[in-house]
Design an enzyme around this catalytic site. Structure first.
Site, PDB file in Angstrom:
ATOM      1  N   ASP A 128       0.815  -1.230   0.000  1.00 30.45           N
ATOM      2  CA  ASP A 128       0.000   0.000   0.000  1.00 30.45           C
ATOM      3  C   ASP A 128       0.840   1.267   0.000  1.00 30.45           C
ATOM      4  O   ASP A 128       0.410   2.303   0.511  1.00 30.45           O
ATOM      5  CB  ASP A 128      -0.958   0.047   1.217  1.00 30.45           C
ATOM      6  CG  ASP A 128      -1.830  -1.167   1.318  1.00 30.45           C
ATOM      7  OD1 ASP A 128      -2.314  -1.615   0.269  1.00 30.45           O
ATOM      8  OD2 ASP A 128      -2.033  -1.664   2.436  1.00 30.45           O
ATOM      9  N   HIS A 145      -4.516  -1.246  -6.129  1.00 24.45           N
ATOM     10  CA  HIS A 145      -3.651  -0.121  -6.483  1.00 24.45           C
ATOM     11  C   HIS A 145      -4.526   1.075  -6.863  1.00 24.45           C
ATOM     12  O   HIS A 145      -5.287   1.014  -7.818  1.00 24.45           O
ATOM     13  CB  HIS A 145      -2.727  -0.498  -7.645  1.00 24.45           C
ATOM     14  CG  HIS A 145      -1.720  -1.541  -7.271  1.00 24.45           C
ATOM     15  ND1 HIS A 145      -0.760  -2.008  -8.125  1.00 24.45           N
ATOM     16  CD2 HIS A 145      -1.507  -2.179  -6.098  1.00 24.45           C
ATOM     17  CE1 HIS A 145      -0.016  -2.908  -7.499  1.00 24.45           C
ATOM     18  NE2 HIS A 145      -0.458  -3.034  -6.275  1.00 24.45           N
TER      19      HIS A 145
HETATM   20  P1  GDP Z   1      -0.580   0.591  -3.733  1.00 23.63           P
HETATM   21  O1  GDP Z   1      -1.335  -0.673  -3.488  1.00 23.63           O
HETATM   22  O2  GDP Z   1       0.870   0.505  -3.391  1.00 23.63           O
HETATM   23  O3  GDP Z   1      -0.829   1.172  -5.096  1.00 23.63           O
HETATM   24  O4  GDP Z   1      -1.165   1.652  -2.688  1.00 23.63           O
HETATM   25  P2  GDP Z   1      -2.716   1.899  -2.324  1.00 23.63           P
HETATM   26  O5  GDP Z   1      -3.424   2.394  -3.498  1.00 23.63           O
HETATM   27  O6  GDP Z   1      -3.268   0.729  -1.595  1.00 23.63           O
HETATM   28  O7  GDP Z   1      -2.567   3.019  -1.212  1.00 23.63           O
HETATM   29  C1  GDP Z   1      -1.998   4.244  -1.446  1.00 23.63           C
HETATM   30  C2  GDP Z   1      -3.014   5.327  -1.126  1.00 23.63           C
HETATM   31  O8  GDP Z   1      -2.343   6.562  -1.058  1.00 23.63           O
HETATM   32  C3  GDP Z   1      -4.065   5.523  -2.196  1.00 23.63           C
HETATM   33  O9  GDP Z   1      -5.248   5.930  -1.589  1.00 23.63           O
HETATM   34  C4  GDP Z   1      -3.489   6.637  -3.053  1.00 23.63           C
HETATM   35  O10 GDP Z   1      -4.473   7.386  -3.738  1.00 23.63           O
HETATM   36  C5  GDP Z   1      -2.839   7.476  -2.015  1.00 23.63           C
HETATM   37  N1  GDP Z   1      -1.667   8.234  -2.435  1.00 23.63           N
HETATM   38  C6  GDP Z   1      -0.621   7.819  -3.184  1.00 23.63           C
HETATM   39  N2  GDP Z   1       0.324   8.784  -3.226  1.00 23.63           N
HETATM   40  C7  GDP Z   1      -0.142   9.810  -2.484  1.00 23.63           C
HETATM   41  C8  GDP Z   1       0.397  11.071  -2.094  1.00 23.63           C
HETATM   42  O11 GDP Z   1       1.514  11.446  -2.440  1.00 23.63           O
HETATM   43  N3  GDP Z   1      -0.393  11.841  -1.267  1.00 23.63           N
HETATM   44  C9  GDP Z   1      -1.625  11.466  -0.863  1.00 23.63           C
HETATM   45  N4  GDP Z   1      -2.316  12.267  -0.075  1.00 23.63           N
HETATM   46  N5  GDP Z   1      -2.146  10.270  -1.200  1.00 23.63           N
HETATM   47  C10 GDP Z   1      -1.419   9.472  -1.980  1.00 23.63           C
END
Ligand code: GDP
Length: 420
Positions: free
Chosen positions: A13, A41
């Site tokens: 995540d 993701h």
């Molecule tokens: P992944 O599985 O690694 O792609 O990650 P997830 O999607 O499960 O969780 C990452 C969360 O952080 C998601 O809700 C994204 O929209 C959010 N996100 C990613 N990068 C940023 C950032 O730089 N700032 C903020 N506020 N949210 C972010």
């Protein structure tokens, strides 16, 4: 153009979807190399907000070929549903291909996943219940069924019926209803028919892309701390999120991977069980979780939250040799006066920066540096030079303690909120 792997450097995540979506604007091929539809993701771009489970986060670039790689395990009905969701939102999925060598997640894997979690009781792993672990178990035990096998319907039905002899015996032994072989096979064959000629041998496609010097992105699921071999076993996923796993899972010779991006959040989160040394409890945890909206993308479960753990991400760097780190969610720390950053563990009175095996990690106490906060949001910042001085100092401490340079900084969920 390099072959780039996007790898989680924490517990999962980390924001791999956002980073992949960002880089995929200029990619020719994007490949998911391991895991299954237990991933979530999150991508936020001009098309909307999407939670991608199995489809690579490059799907928003109509020119990119998106491959569900041979190292993944594929729930075909779930994939069909995901493609339909994207199409409904106006996103073309014409370029999505599924590796014929990938293994199938079948309905009995889902039933067995749930049974296994239930029977483990207090020792449960905290899986998402999508059948991914049992599908990989079958693959390793040489009971798996590969995607291409749906092409021979008679043989496929026989294979399913044969597998169900033992699977149903287990389900019934633990009081669960047996599955009907015809229904199981029908469900999968219907989905397979919908996928049609998307199911291909992906090796020639990838080989051709590398030969033409095309830009290839390899998108991992979960992170190093959940790696089957190097994570907190048994609280791990059943595949290898590490860059080494990317080579095998995507079907790319390792020496072609020239860029490895380790994705970390500016703090830590985890979904599922297992040791998490910097975990916050009570009101401190609630404050960070609420502020940063830390709820699972696939399950909606509240995520466990804690401070940045440089021992964990350094462990990831030692295994991946990151050419750069991408730090996401820096914007979420603006309200703290002091931000603890774990630089070492103390275990049985000894200080260490090495990652011990799981049962010893359970005894680790985090040693913190306290860094000054910056006390403001980051909206409107357009380049790294525009970040508050203390935010830059915080990032520098991450670089020093993890050991790799920071190449990208996320200051918002949107694709555009990315500083290079
Ligand atoms: P992944 O599985 O690694 O792609 O990650 P997830 O999607 O499960 O969780 C990452 C969360 O952080 C998601 O809700 C994204 O929209 C959010 N996100 C990613 N990068 C940023 C950032 O730089 N700032 C903020 N506020 N949210 C972010």
């Amino acid at each position: 153009m390099p072959v780039t792997a996007v790898v989680g450097a924490q517990w999962g995540d980390e924001g791999k979807g956002k980073i992949t979506d960002y880089l995929a604007q200029h990619a020719d091929v994007v490949i998911r190399y391991q895991g299954g539809s237990n991933a979530g993701h999150t991508v936020v771009n001009e098309h909307g907000t999407f939670k991608l489970h199995l489809v690579p986060s490059g799907v928003f670039n109509p020119n990119a070929l998106c491959i569900v790689g041979p190292g993944t395990v594929v729930d075909l009905p779930a994939l069909v549903e995901e493609l339909a969701m994207l199409e409904k939102a106006g996103i073309s999925t014409a370029n999505v291909r599924v590796a014929d060598r990938a293994h199938l997640v079948l309905p009995y894997h889902i039933a067995l996943d749930r049974l296994d979690e239930r029977e483990r009781g207090r020792q449960k792993l905290g899986t998402t219940g999508r059948g991914v672990g049992p599908a990989y178990s079958d693959k390793v035990a040489r009971h798996g069924i590969q995607v291409y096998e749906v092409r021979d319907e008679r043989r496929f039905r026989e294979r399913v019926a044969h597998e169900l002899l033992t699977k149903n015996a287990i389900l019934e032994r633990f009081g669960d209803a047996p599955l009907d072989p015809t229904e199981v096979a029908d469900q999968v064959l219907t989905a397979a028919a919908r996928l049609g000629d998307r199911i291909v041998d992906t090796l020639p496609l990838v080989e051709d892309a590398v030969a033409r010097d095309a830009s290839v992105l390899l998108e991992g699921q979960l992170g190093a701390m959940r790696d089957l071999d190097w994570g907190i076993y048994p609280f791990v996923t059943s595949s290898n999120p590490l860059a080494g796993g990317a080579a095998v899972g995507a079907g790319i010779p390792p020496r072609y991977i020239t860029r490895v991006i380790g994705v970390v959040k500016a703090y830590s989160t985890a979904v599922g069980e297992g040791p998490f040394p910097t975990e916050l409890q009570g009101a401190d945890a609630d404050r960070l979780r609420e502020h940063a909206n830390e709820y699972g993308a696939t399950t909606g479960r509240p995520r466990r939250v804690g401070w940045f753990d440089a021992v964990a991400s350094r462990h990831a760097h030692r295994l991946n040799a990151f050419t750069e780190i991408a730090v996401t969610k820096l914007d979420m720390l603006g309200e703290y006066d002091l931000i603890p950053l774990c630089v070492a563990y103390e275990i049985d009175g000894r200080r260490t920066t090495d990652m011990p095996p799981t049962a010893i990690l359970e005894r680790a106490r985090p040693c913190y540096d306290e860094l000054a906060g910056w006390g403001c949001g980051l909206a409107g910042v357009t380049d790294r030079a525009g970040l508050p001085k203390n935010a830059t100092a915080y990032l520098k401490r991450i670089e020093e303690t993890v050991g790799a340079p920071i190449g990208m900084v996320g200051i918002g969920p949107e694709r555009t909120a990315t500083l290079l």
